[in-house]
Design an enzyme around this catalytic site. Structure first.
Site, PDB file in Angstrom:
ATOM      1  N   TRP A 137      47.492  27.326 -27.408  1.00 29.28           N
ATOM      2  CA  TRP A 137      46.649  27.856 -28.486  1.00 29.28           C
ATOM      3  C   TRP A 137      47.491  28.567 -29.538  1.00 29.28           C
ATOM      4  O   TRP A 137      47.238  28.448 -30.732  1.00 29.28           O
ATOM      5  CB  TRP A 137      45.548  28.755 -27.929  1.00 29.28           C
ATOM      6  CG  TRP A 137      44.612  27.971 -27.051  1.00 29.28           C
ATOM      7  CD1 TRP A 137      44.374  28.163 -25.730  1.00 29.28           C
ATOM      8  CD2 TRP A 137      43.812  26.829 -27.433  1.00 29.28           C
ATOM      9  NE1 TRP A 137      43.481  27.222 -25.265  1.00 29.28           N
ATOM     10  CE2 TRP A 137      43.124  26.399 -26.278  1.00 29.28           C
ATOM     11  CE3 TRP A 137      43.622  26.134 -28.633  1.00 29.28           C
ATOM     12  CZ2 TRP A 137      42.256  25.306 -26.283  1.00 29.28           C
ATOM     13  CZ3 TRP A 137      42.757  25.044 -28.642  1.00 29.28           C
ATOM     14  CH2 TRP A 137      42.089  24.645 -27.478  1.00 29.28           C
TER      15      TRP A 137
ATOM     16  N   ASP B 273      43.606  36.265 -30.903  1.00 27.84           N
ATOM     17  CA  ASP B 273      42.696  35.225 -30.440  1.00 27.84           C
ATOM     18  C   ASP B 273      42.226  35.674 -29.057  1.00 27.84           C
ATOM     19  O   ASP B 273      42.983  35.638 -28.091  1.00 27.84           O
ATOM     20  CB  ASP B 273      43.449  33.886 -30.362  1.00 27.84           C
ATOM     21  CG  ASP B 273      42.600  32.759 -29.783  1.00 27.84           C
ATOM     22  OD1 ASP B 273      41.448  33.015 -29.380  1.00 27.84           O
ATOM     23  OD2 ASP B 273      43.104  31.611 -29.733  1.00 27.84           O
TER      24      ASP B 273
ATOM     25  N   LYS C   2      33.173  30.540 -24.020  1.00 25.62           N
ATOM     26  CA  LYS C   2      33.749  30.955 -22.741  1.00 25.62           C
ATOM     27  C   LYS C   2      33.043  32.178 -22.170  1.00 25.62           C
ATOM     28  O   LYS C   2      32.714  32.193 -21.001  1.00 25.62           O
ATOM     29  CB  LYS C   2      35.242  31.221 -22.893  1.00 25.62           C
ATOM     30  CG  LYS C   2      36.029  29.922 -22.883  1.00 25.62           C
ATOM     31  CD  LYS C   2      36.950  29.739 -24.025  1.00 25.62           C
ATOM     32  CE  LYS C   2      37.451  28.295 -24.097  1.00 25.62           C
ATOM     33  NZ  LYS C   2      38.442  28.148 -25.164  1.00 25.62           N
TER      34      LYS C   2
END
Ligand code: PLP
Length: 360
Positions: free
Chosen positions: A102, A172, A196
């Site tokens: 990511w 993030d 999530k």
């Protein structure tokens, strides 16, 4: 009705009480005669939902007044571009800590809009740890420093966050937002895809310090300006209405539970059950060592790919789904987000114990 224990890395489980409440309100949301999916985003009823969702999130995370809360779309992946477009304005540089796939994507996007400096990386050991940042000097000319608080694929997490002084810290937090208590004041900007730990896919939450939501780079599309959504109160265009509504129900569920301190305790209990078993096992091996372990994503391997395959096959029959690890790690990964009940982890550990006994 048989519900499975879903260990998916995302989209993932939602709390059962939330699903029940949503089902109850599906055909007629609080006397409106409609579901939240059908109503106008300009209606009074929906305005009540989005306003309340923000109030609850502020309460849960203790978000100070000098931050905006935005309900956006486009996933964390859009934030990889939105952050540099909006923050690299007078200063066209940023510092990024590389801890997995990511952060790699965040770097690739940021490079399109300015100069990216990778200040630390854990790639040398396949991202099994969080680099020590105590001796890193961040560039005072950087517009921001970017980190990934929890690395979903590799199962690592920051225990403490770097002190970046006056340089805004951007994080993030897609895979561990709301899983533990954090101090929002440490960050200039927090972003997270909802799928999530918050709501169905389609919603992205941004918590941004007010002074960072100014004029972005000239080329920025209207939809990609934080300013647009601040001024529009997240209603500049049609927001993901149903996701916002489910997020509100999840926030209520968390507050009923005792808020983030209580949720953190539960998450620590769940993770400890799995890690304790893995550390004591002669067959299963965790891929990450303390103090880098994630509370949310727990990767582990067996001695051979044949055993991995057999374990995965048997786990599905036993009611545990999506335990297959990411291809860059192999083996298995148990994602135990907020909504995974303690009971689910307990049963998984029992199942793993039995598997170990049968494969000695
Ligand atoms: C899942 C995930 C993403 C990607 O999110 P999308 O909403 O699919 O764009 C980014 N970062 C982290 C840490 C993730 O876990």
């Amino acid at each position: 009705m048989a519900r499975v224990y879903n260990f998916s890395a995302g989209p993932s489980m939602l709390p059962e009480p939330v699903l029940r409440k949503a089902a109850e309100e599906m055909l007629d949301y609080q006397g409106s005669g409609q579901s939240v999916m059908e109503m106008s985003h300009r209606s009074k009823v929906f305005d009540g939902i989005i306003v309340e969702a923000e109030v609850l999130l502020r309460k849960l995370m203790n978000i100070p007044e000098n931050y905006h809360v935005l309900f956006l779309q486009g996933g964390a992946s859009s934030q990889f571009a939105m952050v540099p477009l909006n923050l690299m304005v007078t200063k066209k540089k940023c510092d990024i800590v590389h801890t997995g796939q990511w952060s790699k994507k965040a770097m690739a996007e940021a490079k399109r809009y300015g100069t990216v400096r990778m200040v630390a990386s854990s790639e040398d050991k396949n991202f099994t740890y969080i680099p020590d940042l105590t001796n890193v000097t961040f560039d005072p000319e950087a517009a921001y420093v970017h980190i990934t608080s929890n690395n979903t694929i590799f199962g690592t997490r920051y225990r403490t966050f770097p002190d970046t002084g006056n340089i805004p810290l951007v994080v993030d937090m897609s895979s561990n937002i709301l899983s533990e208590v954090i101090d929002v004041n440490k960050f200039g900007l927090i972003y997270a895809g909802a799928q999530k730990n918050i709501a169905p896919a389609g919603l992205t939450i941004v918590i941004i310090k007010k002074d960072l939501a100014d004029e972005p780079q000239e080329i920025t599309p209207t939809m990609f300006k934080y300013k647009t959504h601040v001024e529009g109160r997240s209603l500049f265009n049609t927001p993901p209405c149903y996701c916002v509504y489910i997020a509100k129900l999840v926030f209520e569920w968390l507050l009923d539970l005792g808020g983030l301190p209580a949720m953190q305790k539960i998450n620590e209990t769940k993770a400890a059950m799995l890690y304790d078993f893995l550390d004591g096992s002669k067959l299963f091996k965790p891929t990450v060592a303390e103090p880098h372990r994630s509370l949310m994503n727990i990767p582990f391997v067996l001695p051979s790919e044949e055993l991995d395959a057999e374990f995965l096959k048997k786990s599905v029959t036993a009611g545990f789904v999506n335990l297959k690890g990411h291809r860059s790690v192999g083996g298995m990964r148990a994602s135990v987000y907020n909504a995974m009940p303690v009971e689910g982890v307990k049963k998984l550990v029992e199942f793993m114990k039995t598997f170990e006994m049968n494969n000695r």
